[in-house]
Design a protein around this motif. Structure first.
Motif, PDB file in Angstrom:
ATOM      1  N   THR A   1      -2.290   8.805   3.981  1.00 19.80           N
ATOM      2  CA  THR A   1      -1.139   8.848   3.062  1.00 19.80           C
ATOM      3  C   THR A   1      -1.488   9.665   1.831  1.00 19.80           C
ATOM      4  O   THR A   1      -0.683  10.480   1.361  1.00 19.80           O
TER       5      THR A   1
ATOM      6  N   LYS B   1       0.828  -1.214   0.000  1.00 19.64           N
ATOM      7  CA  LYS B   1       0.000   0.000   0.000  1.00 19.64           C
ATOM      8  C   LYS B   1       0.866   1.269   0.000  1.00 19.64           C
ATOM      9  O   LYS B   1       0.618   2.192  -0.785  1.00 19.64           O
ATOM     10  N   SER B   2       1.864   1.315   0.859  1.00 18.42           N
ATOM     11  CA  SER B   2       2.733   2.508   0.928  1.00 18.42           C
ATOM     12  C   SER B   2       3.395   2.758  -0.420  1.00 18.42           C
ATOM     13  O   SER B   2       3.459   3.895  -0.905  1.00 18.42           O
TER      14      SER B   2
ATOM     15  N   ILE C   1       5.484   0.276  13.330  1.00 14.18           N
ATOM     16  CA  ILE C   1       4.323   0.966  13.899  1.00 14.18           C
ATOM     17  C   ILE C   1       3.000   0.321  13.445  1.00 14.18           C
ATOM     18  O   ILE C   1       2.079   0.156  14.237  1.00 14.18           O
ATOM     19  N   ASP C   2       2.913  -0.076  12.179  1.00 13.67           N
ATOM     20  CA  ASP C   2       1.648  -0.624  11.669  1.00 13.67           C
ATOM     21  C   ASP C   2       1.408  -2.056  12.147  1.00 13.67           C
ATOM     22  O   ASP C   2       0.295  -2.568  12.037  1.00 13.67           O
TER      23      ASP C   2
ATOM     24  N   PRO D   1       8.730  11.094  14.036  1.00 17.40           N
ATOM     25  CA  PRO D   1       9.211  10.275  12.921  1.00 17.40           C
ATOM     26  C   PRO D   1       8.022   9.903  12.040  1.00 17.40           C
ATOM     27  O   PRO D   1       7.110   9.223  12.501  1.00 17.40           O
ATOM     28  N   SER D   2       7.983  10.386  10.823  1.00 21.37           N
ATOM     29  CA  SER D   2       6.859  10.092   9.933  1.00 21.37           C
ATOM     30  C   SER D   2       7.320  10.073   8.487  1.00 21.37           C
ATOM     31  O   SER D   2       7.784  11.083   7.959  1.00 21.37           O
ATOM     32  N   ALA D   3       7.156   8.914   7.855  1.00 17.91           N
ATOM     33  CA  ALA D   3       7.528   8.791   6.444  1.00 17.91           C
ATOM     34  C   ALA D   3       6.597   9.620   5.581  1.00 17.91           C
ATOM     35  O   ALA D   3       6.986  10.084   4.505  1.00 17.91           O
ATOM     36  N   GLN D   4       5.374   9.810   6.034  1.00 20.11           N
ATOM     37  CA  GLN D   4       4.425  10.604   5.241  1.00 20.11           C
ATOM     38  C   GLN D   4       4.865  12.058   5.204  1.00 20.11           C
ATOM     39  O   GLN D   4       4.820  12.705   4.161  1.00 20.11           O
TER      40      GLN D   4
ATOM     41  N   LYS E   1      -3.486   7.158  14.597  1.00 12.36           N
ATOM     42  CA  LYS E   1      -3.648   6.346  13.380  1.00 12.36           C
ATOM     43  C   LYS E   1      -5.137   6.303  13.032  1.00 12.36           C
ATOM     44  O   LYS E   1      -5.905   7.150  13.477  1.00 12.36           O
TER      45      LYS E   1
ATOM     46  N   ARG F   1      10.337   4.722   7.215  1.00 15.43           N
ATOM     47  CA  ARG F   1      10.432   3.954   5.959  1.00 15.43           C
ATOM     48  C   ARG F   1      10.922   4.841   4.814  1.00 15.43           C
ATOM     49  O   ARG F   1      10.498   5.993   4.687  1.00 15.43           O
TER      50      ARG F   1
ATOM     51  N   ARG G   1      -1.541  13.454   2.887  1.00 14.82           N
ATOM     52  CA  ARG G   1      -0.245  14.063   3.237  1.00 14.82           C
ATOM     53  C   ARG G   1       0.701  14.085   2.039  1.00 14.82           C
ATOM     54  O   ARG G   1       1.357  15.093   1.782  1.00 14.82           O
TER      55      ARG G   1
ATOM     56  N   ARG H   1       3.220   5.859  -3.777  1.00 17.84           N
ATOM     57  CA  ARG H   1       4.418   6.527  -4.307  1.00 17.84           C
ATOM     58  C   ARG H   1       4.605   6.241  -5.793  1.00 17.84           C
ATOM     59  O   ARG H   1       5.009   7.117  -6.552  1.00 17.84           O
TER      60      ARG H   1
ATOM     61  N   ARG I   1       1.351  18.699  10.786  1.00 20.91           N
ATOM     62  CA  ARG I   1       2.700  18.188  10.566  1.00 20.91           C
ATOM     63  C   ARG I   1       3.168  18.340   9.112  1.00 20.91           C
ATOM     64  O   ARG I   1       4.357  18.397   8.860  1.00 20.91           O
TER      65      ARG I   1
HETATM   66  C1  S3P Z   1       3.061   5.380   5.849  1.00 20.88           C
HETATM   67  C2  S3P Z   1       3.751   5.828   6.944  1.00 20.88           C
HETATM   68  C3  S3P Z   1       3.315   5.558   8.323  1.00 20.88           C
HETATM   69  C4  S3P Z   1       2.371   4.367   8.364  1.00 20.88           C
HETATM   70  C5  S3P Z   1       1.281   4.452   7.331  1.00 20.88           C
HETATM   71  C6  S3P Z   1       1.869   4.530   5.937  1.00 20.88           C
HETATM   72  C7  S3P Z   1       3.554   5.776   4.511  1.00 20.88           C
HETATM   73  O1  S3P Z   1       2.623   6.694   8.805  1.00 20.88           O
HETATM   74  O2  S3P Z   1       1.803   4.235   9.637  1.00 20.88           O
HETATM   75  O3  S3P Z   1       0.457   3.300   7.403  1.00 20.88           O
HETATM   76  O4  S3P Z   1       3.110   5.187   3.500  1.00 20.88           O
HETATM   77  O5  S3P Z   1       4.412   6.671   4.449  1.00 20.88           O
HETATM   78  P1  S3P Z   1       3.361   7.982   9.421  1.00 20.88           P
HETATM   79  O6  S3P Z   1       4.133   8.647   8.343  1.00 20.88           O
HETATM   80  O7  S3P Z   1       2.268   8.861   9.938  1.00 20.88           O
HETATM   81  O8  S3P Z   1       4.233   7.466  10.513  1.00 20.88           O
END
Ligand code: S3P
Length: 435
Positions: free
Chosen positions: A95, A21-22, A318-319, A166-169, A346, A194, A98, A26, A126
């Protein structure tokens, strides 16, 4: 929708998990911002990536389903999106909202991102705050920057920004905006999250440097369309890894799952707990396979012991924490999860939800401000439980139902369409009693 789960028949066979999904979000975005045609393979019809797909289409990107699981996207360059005719609906997809906020900040147009009530309640400050610093004009519903967000983009300049959480989004939103910014964009992350966006950009030929927790990208890059192959989603596979570990006599195979090191701590954690999980790296065809390592997984049931999860490990899994909570109820000893306050924002407040629902099934579990404590092993009893509108809660509770005595009914189970519409069918195909 209510789903009924019967107690533990052994799970055997192959489980197919959706394309990640992530990475799907992208791939769609970077295909749309590339030049020319791209293909995305392994694309499953999950609600969240479909929101990203529809939004890009609404901004003029041609996207078609060329064959089952295969998309064709025609990109028109990094600034090639058009003004959408209506509001871009993100549904429940954080996702989508953001990442697209970052993309739209770099486009010289106005667009509004909105979502279902549950998404409107999730924190957007954020992303709004750093994107405003880059020069985007963003109006939000309130002073705390909740959605809907109206973004007037263009004219951005690169910034240096340290992520407060810490957030990849958030990291990805800033990098995506940075593609269309003047000068260099630097994101510092005190704890690694991530890195799918950085990997994919590099694979497309965009220079992204990462050293000592700082990610650097220069504005103005261009790239051509490519064939993106999505790996299987490890976060979806995690439900089978735990289920097969807990139900005696189980053996489950899951093919070609993504094992990105910034995302795969769940494997080491389960092994540390005593799980029998084997990973066989899938032979690589080199660069053409894409930027993510993959492996076939085999999991067999095993006795588990407790673990402490904290610090830098948390963003990496985290997930997976809701289903690891289920594992902890059956593990010998006291499992402690801390530094995981992000769980509270979440799709549901996952600390409150996991404690309430597993507690109702007889787990000895207690909430803390930033995590939970589980004493195991405890026999669980079947109960009527609620998914709290949260796909990962619904699936974690199904796993709990497999190890409980008696019947479990999951209310609101339809929420699995967000990331794994065929989850219950896949569980049934392995031999579980699901109705
Ligand atoms: C994600 C990042 C994580 C994760 C979410 C998907 C992403 O969230 O929990 O399910 O695809 O970048 P955060 O960036 O809020 O930590």
């Amino acid at each position: 929708m209510d789903v009924w789960i019967g107690p533990g028949r052994r799970l055997r066979g192959e489980a197919r998990v959706p394309g990640d999904k992530s990475i799907a979000h992208r791939a769609l975005i970077l295909a749309a911002l590339g030049e020319g045609e791209s293909e995305i393979r392994g694309f499953d019809l999950l609600d969240d990536p479909l929101r990203t797909l529809e939004a890009l289409r609404a901004c003029g990107t041609p996207v078609e389903m060329a064959a089952p699981g295969m998309l064709r996207v025609v990109g028109r360059g990094p600034r090639g999106l058009g003004a959408p005719t209506g509001v871009l609906h993100c549904g429940l997809s954080g996702t989508t909202m953001r990442l697209l906020a970052g993309v739209l900040a770099g486009q010289p147009l106005a667009a509004t991102l909105d979502g279902d009530p549950a998404l409107r309640r999730r924190p957007m400050d954020r992303v709004v705050e750093p994107l405003r610093r880059m020069g985007a004009r963003i109006e939000a519903a309130d002073a705390a920057s909740h959605a809907p967000l109206t973004i007037r983009g263009g004219g951005l300049r690169g910034i240096e920004y340290t992520l407060p959480v810490p957030s990849a989004q958030v990291k990805s939103a800033i990098l995506l905006a940075g593609l269309n910014a003047e000068g260099e964009t630097v994101v510092r992350e005190p704890v690694p999250s991530r890195d799918h966006t950085e990997r994919m950009l590099r694979w497309l030929g965009v220079s992204v440097e990462a050293a000592n927790g700082a990610i650097r990208l220069a504005g103005g890059a261009r790239w051509s369309g490519r064939t993106f192959v999505l790996p299987g989603d490890l976060s979806a596979a995690a439900f089978f890894l735990v289920a097969a570990s807990l139900v005696p006599g189980s053996e489950v195979f899951i093919g070609a799952v993504g094992l990105n090191p910034t995302r795969s701590a769940v494997l080491e954690v389960l092994r540390h707990m005593g799980a029998d999980v084997m990973a066989m790296p899938t032979p690589s065809g080199g660069d053409a396979d894409g930027p993510e390592p993959t492996a076939d997984l085999v999991v067999r049931s095993a006795a588990l012991r407790a673990i402490t999860l904290q610090g830098a490990l948390i963003p990496n899994l985290i997930d997976e924490l809701p289903v690891l909570a289920v594992a902890a109820t059956q593990a010998e000893g006291v499992t402690v999860v801390r530094d995981a306050a992000e769980l509270r924002v979440k799709e549901s407040d996952r600390i409150a939800a996991v404690v309430q629902e597993l507690g109702a099934m007889g787990a000895r579990i207690q909430a803390t401000t930033d995590g939970f404590i589980v004493e195991g092993p405890t026999p669980l009893r079947g109960a009527t439980v609620d998914a709290h509108g949260d796909h990962r809660m619904a699936m974690a509770l199904a796993v709990a139902g497999l190890v409980a005595r008696g019947d479990t009914v999951i209310r609101g189970a339809e929420t699995v369409t967000k990331s794994f519409p065929r989850f219950f069918a896949a569980l049934r195909a392995l031999g579980a009693e699901v109705a």
